[in-house]
Design a protein around this motif. Structure first.
Motif, PDB file in Angstrom:
ATOM      1  N   ASP A 100       9.547  -2.386  -4.708  1.00  0.00           N
ATOM      2  CA  ASP A 100       8.140  -2.587  -4.341  1.00  0.00           C
ATOM      3  C   ASP A 100       7.960  -2.143  -2.891  1.00  0.00           C
ATOM      4  O   ASP A 100       8.555  -2.714  -1.973  1.00  0.00           O
ATOM      5  CB  ASP A 100       7.777  -4.061  -4.516  1.00  0.00           C
ATOM      6  CG  ASP A 100       6.321  -4.325  -4.189  1.00  0.00           C
ATOM      7  OD1 ASP A 100       5.524  -3.371  -4.233  1.00  0.00           O
ATOM      8  OD2 ASP A 100       5.986  -5.482  -3.879  1.00  0.00           O
ATOM      9  N   VAL A 101       7.135  -1.116  -2.682  1.00  0.00           N
ATOM     10  CA  VAL A 101       6.939  -0.527  -1.356  1.00  0.00           C
ATOM     11  C   VAL A 101       5.520  -0.827  -0.889  1.00  0.00           C
ATOM     12  O   VAL A 101       4.552  -0.607  -1.626  1.00  0.00           O
ATOM     13  CB  VAL A 101       7.183   0.999  -1.389  1.00  0.00           C
ATOM     14  CG1 VAL A 101       6.997   1.606  -0.011  1.00  0.00           C
ATOM     15  CG2 VAL A 101       8.580   1.301  -1.919  1.00  0.00           C
ATOM     16  N   ARG A 102       5.416  -1.329   0.337  1.00  0.00           N
ATOM     17  CA  ARG A 102       4.121  -1.611   0.949  1.00  0.00           C
ATOM     18  C   ARG A 102       4.155  -1.190   2.417  1.00  0.00           C
ATOM     19  O   ARG A 102       5.229  -1.129   3.026  1.00  0.00           O
ATOM     20  CB  ARG A 102       3.771  -3.095   0.841  1.00  0.00           C
ATOM     21  CG  ARG A 102       3.641  -3.588  -0.587  1.00  0.00           C
ATOM     22  CD  ARG A 102       3.310  -5.070  -0.627  1.00  0.00           C
ATOM     23  NE  ARG A 102       3.266  -5.570  -1.989  1.00  0.00           N
ATOM     24  CZ  ARG A 102       2.212  -5.538  -2.780  1.00  0.00           C
ATOM     25  NH1 ARG A 102       1.071  -5.036  -2.305  1.00  0.00           N
ATOM     26  NH2 ARG A 102       2.250  -5.998  -4.011  1.00  0.00           N
ATOM     27  N   LEU A 103       2.980  -0.938   2.934  1.00  0.00           N
ATOM     28  CA  LEU A 103       2.842  -0.639   4.357  1.00  0.00           C
ATOM     29  C   LEU A 103       2.367  -1.908   5.064  1.00  0.00           C
ATOM     30  O   LEU A 103       1.232  -2.354   4.869  1.00  0.00           O
ATOM     31  CB  LEU A 103       1.856   0.508   4.588  1.00  0.00           C
ATOM     32  CG  LEU A 103       2.325   1.903   4.138  1.00  0.00           C
ATOM     33  CD1 LEU A 103       1.271   2.938   4.466  1.00  0.00           C
ATOM     34  CD2 LEU A 103       3.640   2.269   4.811  1.00  0.00           C
ATOM     35  N   SER A 104       3.259  -2.463   5.877  1.00  0.00           N
ATOM     36  CA  SER A 104       2.904  -3.694   6.588  1.00  0.00           C
ATOM     37  C   SER A 104       2.013  -3.422   7.791  1.00  0.00           C
ATOM     38  O   SER A 104       1.179  -4.261   8.150  1.00  0.00           O
ATOM     39  CB  SER A 104       4.174  -4.423   7.030  1.00  0.00           C
ATOM     40  OG  SER A 104       4.951  -4.783   5.920  1.00  0.00           O
ATOM     41  N   ARG A 105       2.192  -2.248   8.381  1.00  0.00           N
ATOM     42  CA  ARG A 105       1.406  -1.964   9.588  1.00  0.00           C
ATOM     43  C   ARG A 105       1.233  -0.457   9.739  1.00  0.00           C
ATOM     44  O   ARG A 105       2.154   0.317   9.468  1.00  0.00           O
ATOM     45  CB  ARG A 105       2.098  -2.531  10.828  1.00  0.00           C
ATOM     46  CG  ARG A 105       1.329  -2.341  12.123  1.00  0.00           C
ATOM     47  CD  ARG A 105       2.060  -3.019  13.272  1.00  0.00           C
ATOM     48  NE  ARG A 105       3.403  -2.487  13.443  1.00  0.00           N
ATOM     49  CZ  ARG A 105       3.685  -1.390  14.163  1.00  0.00           C
ATOM     50  NH1 ARG A 105       2.717  -0.699  14.736  1.00  0.00           N
ATOM     51  NH2 ARG A 105       4.940  -0.989  14.291  1.00  0.00           N
TER      52      ARG A 105
ATOM     53  N   MET B   8       1.302   9.184   1.720  1.00  0.00           N
ATOM     54  CA  MET B   8       2.161   8.880   0.583  1.00  0.00           C
ATOM     55  C   MET B   8       3.538   8.499   1.124  1.00  0.00           C
ATOM     56  O   MET B   8       4.174   9.290   1.819  1.00  0.00           O
ATOM     57  CB  MET B   8       2.270  10.074  -0.364  1.00  0.00           C
ATOM     58  CG  MET B   8       3.339   9.930  -1.434  1.00  0.00           C
ATOM     59  SD  MET B   8       2.928   8.720  -2.698  1.00  0.00           S
ATOM     60  CE  MET B   8       1.687   9.666  -3.594  1.00  0.00           C
ATOM     61  N   THR B   9       3.992   7.294   0.795  1.00  0.00           N
ATOM     62  CA  THR B   9       5.301   6.806   1.225  1.00  0.00           C
ATOM     63  C   THR B   9       6.199   6.693   0.004  1.00  0.00           C
ATOM     64  O   THR B   9       5.830   6.032  -0.988  1.00  0.00           O
ATOM     65  CB  THR B   9       5.177   5.451   1.925  1.00  0.00           C
ATOM     66  OG1 THR B   9       4.251   5.560   3.011  1.00  0.00           O
ATOM     67  CG2 THR B   9       6.516   4.995   2.463  1.00  0.00           C
ATOM     68  N   VAL B  10       7.373   7.309   0.079  1.00  0.00           N
ATOM     69  CA  VAL B  10       8.309   7.341  -1.040  1.00  0.00           C
ATOM     70  C   VAL B  10       9.640   6.791  -0.563  1.00  0.00           C
ATOM     71  O   VAL B  10      10.157   7.204   0.482  1.00  0.00           O
ATOM     72  CB  VAL B  10       8.489   8.768  -1.594  1.00  0.00           C
ATOM     73  CG1 VAL B  10       9.462   8.762  -2.776  1.00  0.00           C
ATOM     74  CG2 VAL B  10       7.143   9.343  -2.010  1.00  0.00           C
TER      75      VAL B  10
ATOM     76  N   GLU C 155      13.068   4.725  -7.543  1.00  0.00           N
ATOM     77  CA  GLU C 155      12.094   5.295  -6.619  1.00  0.00           C
ATOM     78  C   GLU C 155      10.856   4.406  -6.577  1.00  0.00           C
ATOM     79  O   GLU C 155      10.368   3.941  -7.614  1.00  0.00           O
ATOM     80  CB  GLU C 155      11.716   6.701  -7.052  1.00  0.00           C
ATOM     81  CG  GLU C 155      10.750   7.405  -6.105  1.00  0.00           C
ATOM     82  CD  GLU C 155      10.397   8.804  -6.583  1.00  0.00           C
ATOM     83  OE1 GLU C 155      11.083   9.753  -6.184  1.00  0.00           O
ATOM     84  OE2 GLU C 155       9.432   8.909  -7.363  1.00  0.00           O
ATOM     85  N   GLY C 156      10.370   4.166  -5.364  1.00  0.00           N
ATOM     86  CA  GLY C 156       9.144   3.414  -5.171  1.00  0.00           C
ATOM     87  C   GLY C 156       8.134   4.232  -4.385  1.00  0.00           C
ATOM     88  O   GLY C 156       8.499   4.951  -3.445  1.00  0.00           O
ATOM     89  N   ARG C 157       6.850   4.117  -4.743  1.00  0.00           N
ATOM     90  CA  ARG C 157       5.799   4.904  -4.090  1.00  0.00           C
ATOM     91  C   ARG C 157       4.609   4.015  -3.762  1.00  0.00           C
ATOM     92  O   ARG C 157       4.325   3.044  -4.479  1.00  0.00           O
ATOM     93  CB  ARG C 157       5.311   6.048  -4.994  1.00  0.00           C
ATOM     94  CG  ARG C 157       6.337   7.137  -5.258  1.00  0.00           C
ATOM     95  CD  ARG C 157       5.824   8.096  -6.306  1.00  0.00           C
ATOM     96  NE  ARG C 157       6.741   9.212  -6.513  1.00  0.00           N
ATOM     97  CZ  ARG C 157       6.615  10.402  -5.955  1.00  0.00           C
ATOM     98  NH1 ARG C 157       5.575  10.651  -5.149  1.00  0.00           N
ATOM     99  NH2 ARG C 157       7.478  11.363  -6.187  1.00  0.00           N
ATOM    100  N   ILE C 158       3.937   4.407  -2.680  1.00  0.00           N
ATOM    101  CA  ILE C 158       2.679   3.761  -2.324  1.00  0.00           C
ATOM    102  C   ILE C 158       1.790   4.787  -1.646  1.00  0.00           C
ATOM    103  O   ILE C 158       2.253   5.606  -0.840  1.00  0.00           O
ATOM    104  CB  ILE C 158       2.911   2.532  -1.420  1.00  0.00           C
ATOM    105  CG1 ILE C 158       1.590   1.807  -1.193  1.00  0.00           C
ATOM    106  CG2 ILE C 158       3.549   2.917  -0.105  1.00  0.00           C
ATOM    107  CD1 ILE C 158       1.753   0.473  -0.501  1.00  0.00           C
TER     108      ILE C 158
END
Length: 243
Positions: A95-100, A202-204, A219-222
């Motif tokens: 699970d990939v997320r952008l915290s900041r 796009m973050t992979v 692989e995780g993507r957000i």
């Protein structure tokens, strides 16, 4: 007259009716009188059958049905156990997320030939969560930025390790210098005049899950839609959704 009487005596139809005589009774003197024994009544003796519960044996067809039912129940139980184990142990993507997201600098310049170039510098903090019961090693984190569906550039961050059911944070920096925008130069200048420029990121995260000595690639993507305020050099709004 004597003949007639004799003839009547010989005629069986004229014979007197003889009734059966009752059995003789015997009297016993009791208190000056006689006690007469009542006549004997006939009785019918019926044998009494004892109700014993018969033990019901298992017929061959009945036994076969019981065995088949037990086998089917055992198979269903085994299938439920295996399905539950597969549900909990089957590897899932991280699970990939952008915290900041933090914008350092954005600059748009034009040259004498009418070309538009873009300088972009942004900090990211990526949150990687491992939902599996086994550890995860990710090789790298790639962050790409685009404008109106066209990719402008990509940056790569070093990998790391995430323990089972654990969370890891990775800092990355997206820096693009002198990226020439050719097809969408007109839209970029128009967005700059309005004060807000929309970008797509796009973050992979790519890695391997270690499952009983076997490395399984995951692989995780957000994806995020980011609106940058060109006047204040800050991020006005962002909307992220995992893929």
């Amino acid at each position: 007259m004597a003949k007639a009487g004799a003839a009547g005596a010989d005629d069986p139809t004229q014979a007197p009716l003889l009734l059966p005589q009752p059995p003789p009774s015997y009297g016993v003197p009791v208190g000056g009188g006689y006690y007469q024994e009542p006549p004997v009544q006939p009785y019918l003796l019926i044998p009494v059958l004892s109700r014993r519960r018969r033990s019901r044996g298992c017929r061959p067809a009945c036994c076969e049905s019981l065995v088949s039912s037990s086998s089917l129940l055992a198979l269903l139980s085994a299938a439920v156990i295996l399905g539950s184990a597969a549900f909990f142990l089957w590897p899932s993507d991280p699970d990939v997320r952008l915290s900041r997201l933090g914008l350092r600098r954005i600059h748009i310049s034009t040259d004498k030939h009418g070309g538009v170039s873009l300088d972009f510098d942004m900090d990211l903090k990526v949150r990687v969560r491992n939902p599996d019961f086994f550890s995860l090693d990710y090789d790298e984190i790639r962050v790409a930025i685009g404008y109106r569906g066209r990719r402008l550039g990509t940056v790569t961050a070093d990998g790391g390790h995430v323990r089972a059911r654990g969370i890891s944070f990775v800092d990355a920096r997206l820096r693009l210098d002198g990226i020439r925008v050719l097809q969408d130069a007109f839209y970029l200048i128009e967005d700059l005049s309005r004060g807000k420029i929309p970008f797509d990121t796009m973050t992979v995260v790519e890695g391997q899950l270690h499952l009983f000595g076997i490395d399984i690639p995951l692989e995780g993507r957000i994806s995020c839609s980011v609106d940058v305020d060109a006047a204040t050099q800050t991020i006005a709004s962002q909307t992220c959704y995992p893929e």
